[in-house]
Write an enzyme that holds these catalytic residues in place. Structure first.
Site, PDB file in Angstrom:
ATOM      1  CB  SER A   8       0.584  -3.546  22.064  1.00 57.86           C
ATOM      2  OG  SER A   8       0.581  -4.946  22.188  1.00 57.86           O
ATOM      3  CB  CYS A   9       0.854  -4.054  27.834  1.00 59.61           C
ATOM      4  SG  CYS A   9      -0.743  -4.728  28.354  1.00 59.61           S
ATOM      5  N   PRO A  10       2.240  -6.769  27.305  1.00 57.72           N
ATOM      6  CG  PRO A  10       4.256  -7.345  28.345  1.00 57.72           C
ATOM      7  CD  PRO A  10       3.326  -6.192  28.104  1.00 57.72           C
TER       8      PRO A  10
END
Length: 497
Positions: A8-10
């Site tokens: 998961s990334c921003p």
């Protein structure tokens, strides 16, 4: 062995899926099994309980909170930022194997809440991380939830200007006057919807920073505190982005403190839905209205006035700084800081703020485009896989997805990253020098008609891309990698073609 992973990334776009692909490929290369749950912007398909139960260990590659992490309680865990999974997936799998041999941790943090007796607050960020890492994850969580509002609101505003011109800002409310057959009325409607969406940026940022710190009970004080930041000391000179950061961190800290209170069992049931929101919202509201809001508003106003007063060499230096930030970590926290700074400036649409937005987008487009150009000019300096990535980088760069440069930087960071920073700094400086403006927060070449002096803007991107390509080629030429160094997976891919 069998592993499960969550990435998961921003933004929930490029990093999330590139990390998943890297982990899956590394597992194939090592003869292991890997099932990945990508918690991206398009939602995610959760791993089944059976898959999790059968796993020997868990890998989290995330820059924001891992949703429902309690599902993995009791499993050996390896955790890092998403970029490490892209560049060092094999090492993470080796660490997971070592974690299996040493056994699961003695205690595992969950989001469950006992009868008011939890010794520490539930959190969406790993408890074992240092304060700096946790602060970065809290802030990036807030940014990740803001980005959809930015995209929707910003592009609607940009389209309204395209249809109705900049004077559309003075149109009367569509609730008072709307003509279904009038282009100006539709432009006004788009502008007013987009303006409403933009109005949520600071409250949502603050709310989800607080959420990352202390879970759902912190949402109310965070969002309320963020809204207050847009109103004090006045709506015309608000505390704004800085106030939103302060409100989110304050709300999270207050809720974390309240959740440590030991309360009777009869009260514990209403703590999350009544007591915590009531007390924390009152405390955050008082502090934002009376203590923090006015000085932060004065600071924001001073910063805005300083930016508006920039000219000549100072403005070019700002463009260089923004370019360096956009290229340094290619979608990471520093990149997102520069982007958030530019986007929040759109709410006060001065000429300088519009130039900053233009510089940030151009500098973010340059790294993938420069590397794509380099793979065309000197193919022999790049592996077959890098050459294939170069083809995709043309599209990613043109779409303002800086993450398209990551595969190149992961394989050769000491040569690639300085080259990217050099090219983006040149682009940022040129955009500020040319005086390009941009009211859209995203879109790449698809919003060029909305850019002030578009031909000069494209020239700045082209020059920066050439500088990036030449820099990469020169640095790589000092240490050419023979084809024999390529991995088995690369060789197989080349043979397949």
């Amino acid at each position: 062995m069998k592993f499960v992973a969550v990435t998961s990334c921003p933004t929930g776009i490029a990093h999330t899926y590139m990390a998943a692909e890297a982990l899956e490929q590394a597992a194939v290369d090592s003869g292991d099994e890997m099932a990945v749950e990508t918690q991206g912007s398009a939602g995610s398909e959760p791993l089944s309980p059976e898959t999790i139960a059968a796993a020997d260990a868990v890998i989290f590659a995330a820059d924001v909170e891992v949703r429902d992490r309690e599902r993995f309680a009791g499993k050996p865990l390896v955790e890092s930022g998403v970029k490490r999974a892209i560049s060092s997936a094999k090492e993470m799998i080796d660490e997971a194997k070592e974690a299996v041999r040493t056994g699961p941790p003695a205690t595992v943090a969950t989001d469950g809440a006992g009868a008011g007796a939890a010794p520490a607050p539930a959190t969406k960020v790993t408890e074992k991380a240092g304060l700096g890492s946790r602060l970065r994850q809290w802030l990036m969580t807030g940014v990740s939830y803001v980005i959809p509002f930015v995209a929707a609101g910003g592009l609607l505003i940009a389209l309204s200007f395209a249809l109705g011109g900049y004077q559309i800002t003075n149109a009367p409310p569509v609730t008072q006057h709307f003509d279904w057959g009038s282009q100006q009325s539709w432009a006004a409607l788009m502008f007013q919807i987009g303006k409403v969406a933009f109005g949520f940026l600071v409250p949502i940022l603050a709310g989800f920073i607080a959420f990352a710190m202390a879970d759902r009970p912190a949402l109310v004080p965070g969002i309320v505190g963020g809204y207050i930041a847009t109103q004090v000391p006045s709506p015309d000179a608000p505390a704004g982005f800085l106030g939103g950061l302060a409100a989110g961190l304050l709300a999270g800290a207050v809720v974390m403190l309240i959740k440590r209170w030991k309360v009777p069992r009869a009260v514990a049931g209403i703590m999350p839905v009544v007591v915590i929101p009531l007390i924390s919202t009152f405390i955050v509201g008082v502090l934002m209205f009376v203590v923090l809001g006015p000085p932060l508003g004065a600071l924001t106003t001073g910063l805005t006035n300083w930016l508006n007063g920039l000219s000549g060499a100072n403005k070019i230096l700002l463009g260089i700084l923004l370019g360096l930030m956009m290229a340094f970590d290619m979608g990471g926290p520093i990149n997102k800081t520069a982007y958030a700074f530019a986007v929040t400036g759109l709410t006060i649409a001065t000429t300088t703020n519009l130039e900053i937005m233009a510089a940030v987008m151009a500098a973010g487009m340059t790294p993938p485009l420069g590397l794509a150009l380099a793979t065309v000019l000197r193919k022999n300096l790049f592996t077959h896989v890098e050459q294939e990535n170069g083809k995709a980088a043309w599209v990613l760069g043109a779409s303002f997805i800086t993450e398209g440069a990551i595969p190149f930087a992961a394989g050769d960071p000491l040569r690639v990253i300085p080259s990217l920073m050099f090219g983006s700094a040149v682009t940022g400086a040129l955009v500020m020098w040319f005086g390009n403006t941009l009211r859209a927060p995203h879109g790449g070449i698809f919003v060029v008609p909305l850019i002030g002096r578009p031909l000069l803007y494209l020239l700045a991107i082209a020059i920066g891309s050439v500088v990036t390509a030449v820099s990469v080629i020169v640095l790589k030429s000092f240490h050419r990698r023979p084809a024999a160094v390529e991995t088995p997976a690369t060789a197989a891919a080349a043979a397949g073609n």
